[in-house]
Design a protein around this motif. Structure first.
Motif, mmCIF file in Angstrom:
data_model
loop_
_atom_site.group_PDB
_atom_site.id
_atom_site.type_symbol
_atom_site.label_atom_id
_atom_site.label_comp_id
_atom_site.label_asym_id
_atom_site.label_seq_id
_atom_site.Cartn_x
_atom_site.Cartn_y
_atom_site.Cartn_z
ATOM 1 N N SER A 127 -2.799 -3.305 -14.967
ATOM 2 C CA SER A 127 -2.068 -3.789 -16.138
ATOM 3 C C SER A 127 -0.763 -4.473 -15.717
ATOM 4 O O SER A 127 -0.239 -4.253 -14.626
ATOM 5 C CB SER A 127 -1.768 -2.642 -17.101
ATOM 6 N N LEU A 128 -0.247 -5.271 -16.624
ATOM 7 C CA LEU A 128 0.979 -6.044 -16.402
ATOM 8 C C LEU A 128 2.151 -5.148 -15.996
ATOM 9 O O LEU A 128 2.958 -5.508 -15.145
ATOM 10 C CB LEU A 128 1.323 -6.798 -17.694
ATOM 11 N N GLY A 129 2.221 -3.958 -16.595
ATOM 12 C CA GLY A 129 3.360 -3.094 -16.345
ATOM 13 C C GLY A 129 3.244 -2.233 -15.105
ATOM 14 O O GLY A 129 4.242 -1.640 -14.686
ATOM 15 N N CYS A 130 2.054 -2.141 -14.522
ATOM 16 C CA CYS A 130 1.823 -1.154 -13.455
ATOM 17 C C CYS A 130 1.474 -1.733 -12.093
ATOM 18 O O CYS A 130 1.708 -1.077 -11.071
ATOM 19 C CB CYS A 130 0.708 -0.201 -13.870
ATOM 20 N N VAL A 131 0.903 -2.918 -12.045
ATOM 21 C CA VAL A 131 0.293 -3.375 -10.789
ATOM 22 C C VAL A 131 1.291 -3.495 -9.648
ATOM 23 O O VAL A 131 1.006 -3.096 -8.507
ATOM 24 C CB VAL A 131 -0.493 -4.698 -11.000
ATOM 25 N N SER A 132 2.487 -4.000 -9.928
ATOM 26 C CA SER A 132 3.473 -4.164 -8.860
ATOM 27 C C SER A 132 3.914 -2.809 -8.312
ATOM 28 O O SER A 132 4.016 -2.609 -7.094
ATOM 29 C CB SER A 132 4.688 -4.947 -9.360
ATOM 30 N N LEU A 133 4.160 -1.863 -9.223
ATOM 31 C CA LEU A 133 4.570 -0.519 -8.801
ATOM 32 C C LEU A 133 3.464 0.158 -7.993
ATOM 33 O O LEU A 133 3.734 0.807 -6.984
ATOM 34 C CB LEU A 133 4.924 0.314 -10.039
ATOM 35 N N TYR A 134 2.229 0.000 -8.429
ATOM 36 C CA TYR A 134 1.093 0.608 -7.725
ATOM 37 C C TYR A 134 0.983 0.063 -6.301
ATOM 38 O O TYR A 134 0.813 0.818 -5.343
ATOM 39 C CB TYR A 134 -0.203 0.339 -8.502
ATOM 40 N N ILE A 135 1.107 -1.246 -6.165
ATOM 41 C CA ILE A 135 1.034 -1.867 -4.835
ATOM 42 C C ILE A 135 2.202 -1.404 -3.968
ATOM 43 O O ILE A 135 2.018 -1.088 -2.787
ATOM 44 C CB ILE A 135 0.993 -3.405 -4.957
ATOM 45 N N GLN A 136 3.393 -1.341 -4.546
ATOM 46 C CA GLN A 136 4.563 -0.910 -3.766
ATOM 47 C C GLN A 136 4.433 0.543 -3.312
ATOM 48 O O GLN A 136 4.825 0.889 -2.190
ATOM 49 C CB GLN A 136 5.842 -1.110 -4.576
ATOM 50 N N ALA A 137 3.872 1.393 -4.167
ATOM 51 C CA ALA A 137 3.656 2.790 -3.775
ATOM 52 C C ALA A 137 2.662 2.874 -2.620
ATOM 53 O O ALA A 137 2.869 3.612 -1.647
ATOM 54 C CB ALA A 137 3.166 3.605 -4.972
ATOM 55 N N GLN A 138 1.584 2.101 -2.714
ATOM 56 C CA GLN A 138 0.599 2.098 -1.627
ATOM 57 C C GLN A 138 1.184 1.513 -0.344
ATOM 58 O O GLN A 138 0.916 2.013 0.750
ATOM 59 C CB GLN A 138 -0.649 1.311 -2.046
ATOM 60 N N ASN A 139 1.975 0.457 -0.463
ATOM 61 C CA ASN A 139 2.636 -0.110 0.727
ATOM 62 C C ASN A 139 3.496 0.933 1.421
ATOM 63 O O ASN A 139 3.497 1.047 2.655
ATOM 64 C CB ASN A 139 3.499 -1.320 0.341
ATOM 65 N N ASN A 140 4.252 1.701 0.618
ATOM 66 C CA ASN A 140 5.124 2.717 1.205
ATOM 67 C C ASN A 140 4.329 3.857 1.832
ATOM 68 O O ASN A 140 4.740 4.402 2.861
ATOM 69 C CB ASN A 140 6.109 3.243 0.157
ATOM 70 N N LEU A 141 3.192 4.186 1.251
ATOM 71 C CA LEU A 141 2.326 5.189 1.881
ATOM 72 C C LEU A 141 1.735 4.638 3.176
ATOM 73 O O LEU A 141 1.550 5.371 4.148
ATOM 74 C CB LEU A 141 1.225 5.627 0.909
ATOM 75 N N GLY A 142 1.462 3.329 3.195
ATOM 76 C CA GLY A 142 0.999 2.694 4.437
ATOM 77 C C GLY A 142 2.044 2.804 5.534
ATOM 78 O O GLY A 142 1.725 3.135 6.681
ATOM 79 N N ILE A 143 3.306 2.555 5.180
ATOM 80 C CA ILE A 143 4.404 2.680 6.153
ATOM 81 C C ILE A 143 4.517 4.130 6.630
ATOM 82 O O ILE A 143 4.651 4.396 7.829
ATOM 83 C CB ILE A 143 5.737 2.224 5.513
ATOM 84 N N LEU A 144 4.454 5.059 5.672
ATOM 85 C CA LEU A 144 4.578 6.483 5.992
ATOM 86 C C LEU A 144 3.516 6.921 7.007
ATOM 87 O O LEU A 144 3.821 7.572 8.009
ATOM 88 C CB LEU A 144 4.466 7.288 4.699
ATOM 89 N N TRP A 145 2.262 6.546 6.743
ATOM 90 C CA TRP A 145 1.181 6.950 7.653
ATOM 91 C C TRP A 145 1.261 6.218 8.986
ATOM 92 O O TRP A 145 0.855 6.757 10.022
ATOM 93 C CB TRP A 145 -0.180 6.770 6.980
ATOM 94 N N SER A 146 1.819 5.021 8.989
ATOM 95 C CA SER A 146 2.052 4.321 10.261
ATOM 96 C C SER A 146 3.067 5.086 11.105
ATOM 97 O O SER A 146 2.901 5.220 12.324
ATOM 98 C CB SER A 146 2.584 2.898 10.015
ATOM 99 N N GLU A 147 4.118 5.578 10.441
ATOM 100 C CA GLU A 147 5.144 6.330 11.163
ATOM 101 C C GLU A 147 4.587 7.637 11.734
ATOM 102 O O GLU A 147 5.082 8.149 12.731
ATOM 103 C CB GLU A 147 6.340 6.603 10.247
ATOM 104 N N ARG A 148 3.551 8.155 11.094
ATOM 105 C CA ARG A 148 2.880 9.349 11.611
ATOM 106 C C ARG A 148 1.830 8.999 12.672
ATOM 107 O O ARG A 148 1.153 9.873 13.193
ATOM 108 C CB ARG A 148 2.184 10.094 10.462
ATOM 109 N N GLU A 149 1.691 7.693 12.920
ATOM 110 C CA GLU A 149 0.704 7.172 13.859
ATOM 111 C C GLU A 149 -0.729 7.471 13.418
ATOM 112 O O GLU A 149 -1.652 7.573 14.238
ATOM 113 C CB GLU A 149 0.972 7.678 15.281
ATOM 114 N N GLU A 150 -0.914 7.598 12.106
ATOM 115 C CA GLU A 150 -2.252 7.714 11.499
ATOM 116 C C GLU A 150 -2.610 6.318 10.988
ATOM 117 O O GLU A 150 -2.555 6.034 9.792
ATOM 118 C CB GLU A 150 -2.231 8.739 10.367
ATOM 119 N N ILE A 151 -2.958 5.453 11.927
ATOM 120 C CA ILE A 151 -3.062 4.020 11.619
ATOM 121 C C ILE A 151 -4.232 3.708 10.687
ATOM 122 O O ILE A 151 -4.135 2.835 9.822
ATOM 123 C CB ILE A 151 -3.158 3.199 12.928
#
Length: 205
Positions: free
Chosen positions: A67-91
């Motif tokens: 939806s218009l109100g959620c998609v950007s936030l959803y992507i940003q949350a997933q991006n940050n989880l991607g960074i988090l797991w990268s820092e844990r070296e769980e690539i």
């Protein structure tokens, strides 16, 4: 919950719908709070707490992720989880979240295309909401970050040609949207050109 992990892909969990009605709006605002708490924890290297908040953010938004109100936030949350797991070296886990973000961006642009709300807007009065142009600029920047993180993940996985492709896309988008530091951009572009020269891809360099 068991369905909150990276295997529960952005495009997989039920039909997305608009975030309409008081219940949906309440969930959306709570998701914004969870997102900011998660990012704050990650910034202070409290990764487990950060992960919990971001996973809750995704869980709240999942039915409305296109939806218009959620998609950007959803992507940003997933991006940050991607960074988090990268820092844990769980690539591989990082890759799952980031590729899910990429797919959601593509689906949103194909099916809807209107500049979505920026997460900062959800607690603003109507007269302070962003213009369509500013929304578009911010959403495209979120996607550029997604490509940049994917380039790093593919580099780490020794998928060098794919990493180079994503690095090229990132540099191209930074130039198009005038969102770059000239010296840093030039160094990255020179490094990428050297990769293609070494691969004898003279046309691409």
């Amino acid at each position: 919950a068991a369905d909150d992990g990276p295997g529960d892909q952005a495009l997989g969990a039920g039909e997305p719908r608009e975030a309409e009605g008081p219940g949906a709006q309440r969930a959306l605002r709570l998701a914004v709070v969870e997102f900011h708490l998660g990012v704050n924890h990650i910034d202070t290297e409290e990764l487990s707490a950060g992960e919990e908040h971001l996973v809750r953010c995704l869980s709240l938004l999942r039915p409305y992720r296109l939806s218009l109100g959620c998609v950007s936030l959803y992507i940003q949350a997933q991006n940050n989880l991607g960074i988090l797991w990268s820092e844990r070296e769980e690539i591989e886990t990082a890759r799952t979240y980031l590729e899910s973000s990429e797919a959601l961006y593509s689906q949103y642009m194909k099916e809807i295309g209107s500049p979505p709300l920026d997460p900062t807007e959800h607690f603003l009065p109507e007269e302070e909401k962003l213009t369509e142009q500013e929304r578009s600029k911010r959403f495209e920047k979120v996607y550029t970050h997604n490509l940049y993180y994917l380039a790093q993940v593919y580099q780490h996985m020794e998928m060098f040609e794919k990493a180079a492709h994503y690095c090229h896309s990132t540099l191209k988008r930074q130039l198009e949207h005038n969102a770059y530091h000239p010296m840093e951009w030039a160094i990255n572009a020179a490094t990428l050109s050297q990769f293609y020269i070494n691969k004898l891809c003279f046309m691409e360099a």
